[in-house]
Enzyme design. Structure first.
Site, PDB file in Angstrom:
ATOM      1  N   GLY A 240       0.776  -1.237   0.000  1.00  0.00           N
ATOM      2  CA  GLY A 240       0.000   0.000   0.000  1.00  0.00           C
ATOM      3  C   GLY A 240       0.800   1.275   0.000  1.00  0.00           C
ATOM      4  O   GLY A 240       0.255   2.350  -0.286  1.00  0.00           O
ATOM      5  N   GLU A 274       4.349  -6.370   2.532  1.00  0.00           N
ATOM      6  CA  GLU A 274       4.200  -6.823   1.145  1.00  0.00           C
ATOM      7  C   GLU A 274       4.214  -5.621   0.176  1.00  0.00           C
ATOM      8  O   GLU A 274       3.233  -5.385  -0.531  1.00  0.00           O
ATOM      9  CB  GLU A 274       2.866  -7.545   0.972  1.00  0.00           C
ATOM     10  CG  GLU A 274       2.671  -8.766   1.826  1.00  0.00           C
ATOM     11  CD  GLU A 274       1.242  -9.307   1.746  1.00  0.00           C
ATOM     12  OE1 GLU A 274       1.077 -10.519   1.952  1.00  0.00           O
ATOM     13  OE2 GLU A 274       0.297  -8.524   1.488  1.00  0.00           O
ATOM     14  N   PRO A 275       5.287  -4.874   0.133  1.00  0.00           N
ATOM     15  CA  PRO A 275       5.292  -3.714  -0.767  1.00  0.00           C
ATOM     16  C   PRO A 275       5.423  -4.150  -2.225  1.00  0.00           C
ATOM     17  O   PRO A 275       6.204  -5.057  -2.542  1.00  0.00           O
ATOM     18  CB  PRO A 275       6.546  -2.944  -0.332  1.00  0.00           C
ATOM     19  CG  PRO A 275       7.465  -4.014   0.178  1.00  0.00           C
ATOM     20  CD  PRO A 275       6.583  -5.058   0.816  1.00  0.00           C
ATOM     21  N   GLY A 276       4.657  -3.525  -3.088  1.00  0.00           N
ATOM     22  CA  GLY A 276       4.758  -3.813  -4.521  1.00  0.00           C
ATOM     23  C   GLY A 276       5.151  -2.554  -5.257  1.00  0.00           C
ATOM     24  O   GLY A 276       6.294  -2.350  -5.654  1.00  0.00           O
ATOM     25  N   ARG A 277       4.188  -1.640  -5.358  1.00  0.00           N
ATOM     26  CA  ARG A 277       4.379  -0.394  -6.101  1.00  0.00           C
ATOM     27  C   ARG A 277       5.583   0.409  -5.590  1.00  0.00           C
ATOM     28  O   ARG A 277       6.355   0.946  -6.371  1.00  0.00           O
ATOM     29  CB  ARG A 277       3.110   0.444  -5.943  1.00  0.00           C
ATOM     30  CG  ARG A 277       3.071   1.683  -6.773  1.00  0.00           C
ATOM     31  CD  ARG A 277       1.918   2.585  -6.338  1.00  0.00           C
ATOM     32  NE  ARG A 277       0.664   1.912  -6.197  1.00  0.00           N
ATOM     33  CZ  ARG A 277      -0.227   1.743  -7.178  1.00  0.00           C
ATOM     34  NH1 ARG A 277       0.028   2.210  -8.373  1.00  0.00           N
ATOM     35  NH2 ARG A 277      -1.358   1.116  -6.957  1.00  0.00           N
ATOM     36  N   ARG A 313      -3.001   1.504 -17.039  1.00  0.00           N
ATOM     37  CA  ARG A 313      -3.345   2.289 -15.845  1.00  0.00           C
ATOM     38  C   ARG A 313      -4.087   3.607 -16.147  1.00  0.00           C
ATOM     39  O   ARG A 313      -5.086   3.904 -15.487  1.00  0.00           O
ATOM     40  CB  ARG A 313      -2.112   2.571 -14.980  1.00  0.00           C
ATOM     41  CG  ARG A 313      -1.391   1.289 -14.514  1.00  0.00           C
ATOM     42  CD  ARG A 313      -0.388   1.552 -13.400  1.00  0.00           C
ATOM     43  NE  ARG A 313      -1.055   1.901 -12.170  1.00  0.00           N
ATOM     44  CZ  ARG A 313      -1.130   3.098 -11.690  1.00  0.00           C
ATOM     45  NH1 ARG A 313      -0.555   4.107 -12.308  1.00  0.00           N
ATOM     46  NH2 ARG A 313      -1.797   3.333 -10.578  1.00  0.00           N
ATOM     47  N   CYS A 344      -8.016   0.974 -31.001  1.00  0.00           N
ATOM     48  CA  CYS A 344      -9.334   1.501 -31.376  1.00  0.00           C
ATOM     49  C   CYS A 344     -10.274   1.623 -30.183  1.00  0.00           C
ATOM     50  O   CYS A 344     -11.239   0.857 -30.050  1.00  0.00           O
ATOM     51  CB  CYS A 344      -9.945   0.603 -32.435  1.00  0.00           C
ATOM     52  SG  CYS A 344      -9.088   0.810 -33.973  1.00  0.00           S
ATOM     53  N   GLU A 345      -9.968   2.526 -29.314  1.00  0.00           N
ATOM     54  CA  GLU A 345     -10.794   2.818 -28.131  1.00  0.00           C
ATOM     55  C   GLU A 345     -10.575   4.286 -27.831  1.00  0.00           C
ATOM     56  O   GLU A 345      -9.420   4.742 -27.803  1.00  0.00           O
ATOM     57  CB  GLU A 345     -10.288   2.051 -26.901  1.00  0.00           C
ATOM     58  CG  GLU A 345     -10.375   0.579 -26.980  1.00  0.00           C
ATOM     59  CD  GLU A 345     -11.556   0.001 -26.191  1.00  0.00           C
ATOM     60  OE1 GLU A 345     -12.276   0.769 -25.519  1.00  0.00           O
ATOM     61  OE2 GLU A 345     -11.716  -1.219 -26.275  1.00  0.00           O
ATOM     62  N   TYR A 373       2.765  -2.494 -12.110  1.00  0.00           N
ATOM     63  CA  TYR A 373       1.462  -2.685 -12.762  1.00  0.00           C
ATOM     64  C   TYR A 373       1.501  -2.154 -14.200  1.00  0.00           C
ATOM     65  O   TYR A 373       0.543  -1.565 -14.685  1.00  0.00           O
ATOM     66  CB  TYR A 373       0.346  -2.041 -11.930  1.00  0.00           C
ATOM     67  CG  TYR A 373       0.367  -2.500 -10.483  1.00  0.00           C
ATOM     68  CD1 TYR A 373       0.052  -3.817 -10.163  1.00  0.00           C
ATOM     69  CD2 TYR A 373       0.732  -1.641  -9.439  1.00  0.00           C
ATOM     70  CE1 TYR A 373       0.113  -4.261  -8.849  1.00  0.00           C
ATOM     71  CE2 TYR A 373       0.783  -2.088  -8.120  1.00  0.00           C
ATOM     72  CZ  TYR A 373       0.478  -3.391  -7.838  1.00  0.00           C
ATOM     73  OH  TYR A 373       0.535  -3.834  -6.547  1.00  0.00           O
TER      74      TYR A 373
END
Ligand code: LLP
Length: 419
Positions: A240, A274-277, A313, A344-345, A373
Site C-alpha cells: 500500500g 508486502e510492498p509492490g508499487r 493504468r 481503437c478505443e 502494474y
C-alpha cells in the site's frame, strides 16, 4: 527517487542513454533501472531495521524474473497470488520460508503445490478456502500455517479500484466472521493459526488509514489470543505504500515506520510487509515513438506506438503518468497534447492535456513511473504483440523479456475442421 535523469538534454537510465536502447531494441519498450528497485527495497529494510521484519515483495507489481531475482538477492521474500507466481518464485530460487500466498480464489492445485513447496503461510480470505487448505494439508500429512486476512472496514482514501479494506470489498474476512473461525480453530486439525494479515489498499499517501486499520487489528489480536489460547507469531501488514507519480508527496518509508512502529512496541510477533508499487513503480518507464501528430480544431494529438494494451493504468484508473521526451530541446516551442496510442478505443489515452515540448514524428517519449502494474497488466488487445523489457544496471543492459512476435500472437490457436 529514481535513476532516470537528463544529462546534456538526453534522458539516461543509470549510465545508459535511453535512446540508445530504444534504437537497438525498438519501441514500445519497458526499461528498468536495477539501482532504483534495489534502493527502494533498501529504504524499507532500513526504515524497519530495528524490528527485523520479513519483507515480501508483492511480485504482482512486476514479476519479470530478472526483477524478482534482483529483489530476492537483497534478502527479500515474495508475496505471491497464483500458481504462476509460485512458478516464477521457484525459478529464481526464493526460499519457501520467505513466501506468503494471498488471493481470494486459490485453486486446490495451487494450494497443494504451495504446501509441498513449504511456503511460510497462506493469507486466507474465506471460510471455504480455509476448509480446503485444511483438507489438502491433512491429505498430505502436513501442518500448514495460515494467516487469516481480516477486513478491518477502513477506508484507505485511494482510488476505489484499489481499495480493499472496506466491508463491501471482496477481500478478507470481516472481524465477526474471523472471531467465529478462531473460536473453532481446533476443528482445523491440519492448520496452525499463526498469523494475521491485513491489506487495505494501494497508493496510500498518508499513515492515517494504516494506523486506523492496524489499531483495530491489534485489538482483535488481543481478544482472540486471550479468548482462544492462540499465539500470533506473524502480523502481515500488506502493501500500500505509495510511489511518486507527479507532484504528490507521499509518506516516505521512514515516516511510515515512525508512525506505525510505536503501535507494535512490546509485541512478540514478527512483522511482514508486502510492498509492490513502492519497490517497482519508479524503477520503470515505457518508451514509445511518435508516429504522427494530428491536429484537430480542439486538440493536438501525439499518436505514439505505445498504447493502453501496453500500459492500462491511465485508461483503467485515470492514473497520471508524466511524459518526458528522451531528448530535451529548449529551443522547441511547447504545446498542449493528448498522448494517445493506436488502439481503437477512445480510452486509449496515455496522457491528457499535457504541456510538452513540441513533438514531431520519430521523437521518442518516456511514460514515467511504469515499473509497477505496467508490463504485468499488458495484453495483446488489437493483436498488438507485447513490448520487450530491458534491465539496466550501471553501464550494462540486457533484454530481460523479448518483444513478442506475430507468431507468439497466435500461439496455441487452432482452426477446427468444422469451420
Ligand atoms: N498485498 C496484497 C494482498 C495485495 O493485494 C497487493 C496489491 C499488495 C500487497 C501490493 O500493494 P502495493 O504495495 O503495490 O500497493 N493494478 C493497480 C494496483 C492493484 C493492487 C493489487 N494488490 C494499479 O495499477 O494501481
Amino acid at each position: 527517487m529514481h535513476d532516470f535523469k537528463y544529462k546534456n538534454g538526453e534522458l539516461y537510465c543509470e549510465n545508459v542513454r535511453v535512446s540508445d536502447i530504444a534504437k537497438e531494441v525498438g519501441t514500445p519498450a519497458y526499461i528498468y533501472s536495477h539501482k532504483t528497485f534495489v534502493e527502494h527495497i533498501d529504504k524499507i529494510q532500513q526504515a524497519f531495521k530495528k524490528v527485523n521484519p520479513l519483507i515480501c515483495y508483492s511480485m504482482k507489481a512486476n514479476s519479470n524474473l530478472a526483477i524478482i531475482k534482483s529483489v530476492v538477492s537483497c534478502g527479500a521474500g515474495l508475496d505471491i497470488v497464483s500458481g504462476g507466481e509460485l512458478f516464477r518464485a521457484k525459478k529464481v530460487g526464493c526460499e519457501p520460508s520467505k513466501i506468503v500466498f494471498a488471493g481470494v480464489g486459490k485453486s486446490a492445485e495451487e494450494i497443494e503445490d504451495a504446501i509441498r513447496y513449504g511456503i511460510l503461510f497462506f493469507n486466507v480470505e474465506s471460510l471455504p478456502e480455509l476448509e480446503l487448505i485444511d483438507k489438502i494439508s491433512g491429505k498430505l500429512g502436513k501442518k500448514t500455517c495460515v494467516s487469516l486476512r481480516v477486513n478491518p472496514d477502513v477506508d484507505a482514501q485511494t482510488h476505489h479500484h484499489i481499495t480493499t479494506g472496506k466491508a463491501e470489498s471482496k477481500f478478507g474476512i470481516d472481524l465477526a466472521a474471523a472471531r467465529a473461525i478462531f473460536a473453532r480453530h481446533k476443528d482445523f486439525t491440519a492448520l496452525r493459526f499463526s498469523a494475521i494479515h491485513v491489506h487495505i489498499g494501494s497508493q496510500i499517501l498518508s499513515s492515517e488509514p494504516f494506523v486506523k486499520a492496524f489499531t483495530k487489528v491489534l485489538a482483535f489480536i488481543d481478544e482472540i489470543e486471550k479468548k482462544n489460547g492462540i499465539k500470533i507469531e506473524y502480523l502481515n501488514l500488506g502493501g500500500g505504500l505509495a510511489a511518486v507519480y507527479s507532484d504528490e508527496t507521499p509518506q516516505t518509508a521512514a515516516q511510515y515506520a515512525k508512525k506505525i512502529l510505536p503501535l507494535f512496541r512490546g509485541r512478540k510477533f514478527r512483522l511482514v510487509f508486502e510492498p509492490g508499487r513502492f519497490v517497482s513503480a519508479n524503477g520503470g518507464i515505457l518508451v514509445g515513438k511518435v508516429h504522427y501528430i494530428k491536429q484537430t480544431s480542439v486538440k493536438n494529438f501525439a499518436i505514439v506506438d505505445a498504447a493502453m494494451n501496453d500500459l492500462i493504468r491511465p485508461a483503467l484508473y485515470e492514473a497520471h503518468h508524466e511524459v518526458y521526451p528522451l531528448r530535451r530541446e529548449s529551443k522547441r516551442k511547447k504545446w498542449v497534447y493528448d498522448v494517445v496510442g493506436p488502439v481503437c478505443e477512445s480510452g486509449d489515452v496515455l496522457a491528457r492535456d499535457r504541456y510538452l515540448q513540441e513533438l514531431v514524428t520519430g521523437d521518442y517519449i518516456a511514460i514515467m513511473t511504469a515499473g509497477a502494474y505496467g508490463f504485468v497488466m499488458a495484453s495483446t488487445y488489437n493483436s498488438r504483440p507485447r513490448p520487450c523489457e530491458v534491465l539496466v544496471k550501471g553501464s550494462r543492459y540486457e533484454v530481460v523479456r523479448k518483444r513478442e512476435t506475430l507468431q507468439t500472437l497466435i500461439q496455441g490457436e487452432t482452426i477446427p475442421d468444422f469451420v
